[in-house]
Every structure is written in structure tokens, then in C-alpha cells.
Scaffold this active site. Sequence first.
Site, mmCIF file in Angstrom:
data_model
loop_
_atom_site.group_PDB
_atom_site.id
_atom_site.type_symbol
_atom_site.label_atom_id
_atom_site.label_comp_id
_atom_site.label_asym_id
_atom_site.label_seq_id
_atom_site.Cartn_x
_atom_site.Cartn_y
_atom_site.Cartn_z
ATOM 1 N N HIS A 138 0.830 -1.199 0.000
ATOM 2 C CA HIS A 138 0.000 0.000 0.000
ATOM 3 C C HIS A 138 0.867 1.252 0.000
ATOM 4 O O HIS A 138 2.058 1.194 0.294
ATOM 5 C CB HIS A 138 -0.977 0.022 1.184
ATOM 6 C CG HIS A 138 -0.329 0.133 2.531
ATOM 7 N ND1 HIS A 138 -0.181 -0.940 3.367
ATOM 8 C CD2 HIS A 138 0.210 1.187 3.199
ATOM 9 C CE1 HIS A 138 0.421 -0.556 4.483
ATOM 10 N NE2 HIS A 138 0.678 0.737 4.401
ATOM 11 N N ARG A 179 -1.744 10.805 4.421
ATOM 12 C CA ARG A 179 -2.419 11.421 5.564
ATOM 13 C C ARG A 179 -3.443 12.418 5.039
ATOM 14 O O ARG A 179 -3.118 13.251 4.193
ATOM 15 C CB ARG A 179 -1.405 12.115 6.465
ATOM 16 C CG ARG A 179 -0.518 11.150 7.195
ATOM 17 C CD ARG A 179 0.447 11.883 8.143
ATOM 18 N NE ARG A 179 1.257 10.918 8.860
ATOM 19 C CZ ARG A 179 2.447 10.479 8.449
ATOM 20 N NH1 ARG A 179 2.969 10.942 7.321
ATOM 21 N NH2 ARG A 179 3.110 9.596 9.160
ATOM 22 N N ASN A 216 -5.504 11.297 11.316
ATOM 23 C CA ASN A 216 -5.121 11.521 12.710
ATOM 24 C C ASN A 216 -6.128 12.498 13.293
ATOM 25 O O ASN A 216 -6.241 13.639 12.815
ATOM 26 C CB ASN A 216 -3.694 12.074 12.787
ATOM 27 C CG ASN A 216 -2.682 11.042 12.342
ATOM 28 O OD1 ASN A 216 -2.584 9.975 12.929
ATOM 29 N ND2 ASN A 216 -1.950 11.345 11.286
ATOM 30 N N HIS A 247 4.085 11.593 -6.952
ATOM 31 C CA HIS A 247 2.708 11.276 -7.302
ATOM 32 C C HIS A 247 2.510 9.763 -7.291
ATOM 33 O O HIS A 247 3.469 9.009 -7.253
ATOM 34 C CB HIS A 247 2.354 11.827 -8.694
ATOM 35 C CG HIS A 247 3.150 11.213 -9.803
ATOM 36 N ND1 HIS A 247 4.372 11.715 -10.194
ATOM 37 C CD2 HIS A 247 2.928 10.130 -10.595
ATOM 38 C CE1 HIS A 247 4.852 10.974 -11.181
ATOM 39 N NE2 HIS A 247 3.990 9.996 -11.442
ATOM 40 N N GLU A 293 -1.224 10.931 -11.157
ATOM 41 C CA GLU A 293 -1.047 10.908 -12.606
ATOM 42 C C GLU A 293 -1.985 9.860 -13.185
ATOM 43 O O GLU A 293 -2.053 8.737 -12.694
ATOM 44 C CB GLU A 293 0.394 10.544 -12.971
ATOM 45 C CG GLU A 293 0.625 10.448 -14.469
ATOM 46 C CD GLU A 293 2.034 10.016 -14.836
ATOM 47 O OE1 GLU A 293 2.432 10.270 -15.978
ATOM 48 O OE2 GLU A 293 2.729 9.410 -13.982
#
Length: 135
Positions: free
Chosen positions: A5, A9, A60, A74, A122
Site C-alpha cells: 500500500h 495522511r 489523525n 505522485h 497521474e
Amino acid sequence: MQILHTMLRVGDLDRSIKFYQDVLGMRLLRTSENPEYKYTLAFLGYEDGESAAEIELTYNWGVDKYEHGTAYGHIAIGVDDIYATCEAVRASGGNVTREAGPVKGGSTVIAFVEDPDGYKIEFIENKSTKSGLGN
């Protein structure tokens, strides 16, 4: 080895989930809350399974904005119709930062957009991904 992954944030988890689902067509695969450390995770992707890469959105609690700095570039997503995808981003109030068109000096069709938190994405038209960037 494999990519599992990419974590981003986010300042508004619901807004970000909506963007990745409604605009980019991802599915919400799972969520996890940690009250002790005050954060919530949402994992999204196109496929569920051990070999599929996912986007992890981390909220958070109480933090609504982050500085991106200059190191992040990106993520890239292959799309079937790059022009329609850019229109969907615009229709959702998103920001298209580089209109769809051939990469300079080549024929690969790309575009750049930003998600609600300003992360760059992108788009590469799928028929272009077979030949590689710059071709």
C-alpha cells in the site's frame, strides 16, 4: 516482494474516501480505528487480495491539514478514458493540474490531478501503458 500500500495522511477522511470511490472508482476494502492513539485508517483499491496494491488513507484525529514538502511526487493510475476521468475530477470540484494529452516528445497520453488533500495523481491512458512512458 511486492508493493502492499501507499499511505496518505488526510484531513477529512469521509471527503477523501468519497473522492477515491466516486471519482477514481476504488472500493473501500476495510477500515480500522485506534482510539488509544487517535487515528482511523481506510484502505481502498480496485481489487481485494494479497497481490493487489492499496491506498491507505490515515486520518489523525483533530489534524485537518498537512504540509507535503518537496519529496512526494505522485501515484499513477491507469484509466480507460483519460478525458472522461479528468471531467469526473472537475465535476467533483477536483483540480486538474495538467490537462490530458501526449507526454512531451512521445505519444503516451497522461494527465495530472490533485485529490482533496492536494496529493498529485497521474492518470495514464491504459492503451498507452503497454508501450511505456515516453513512447
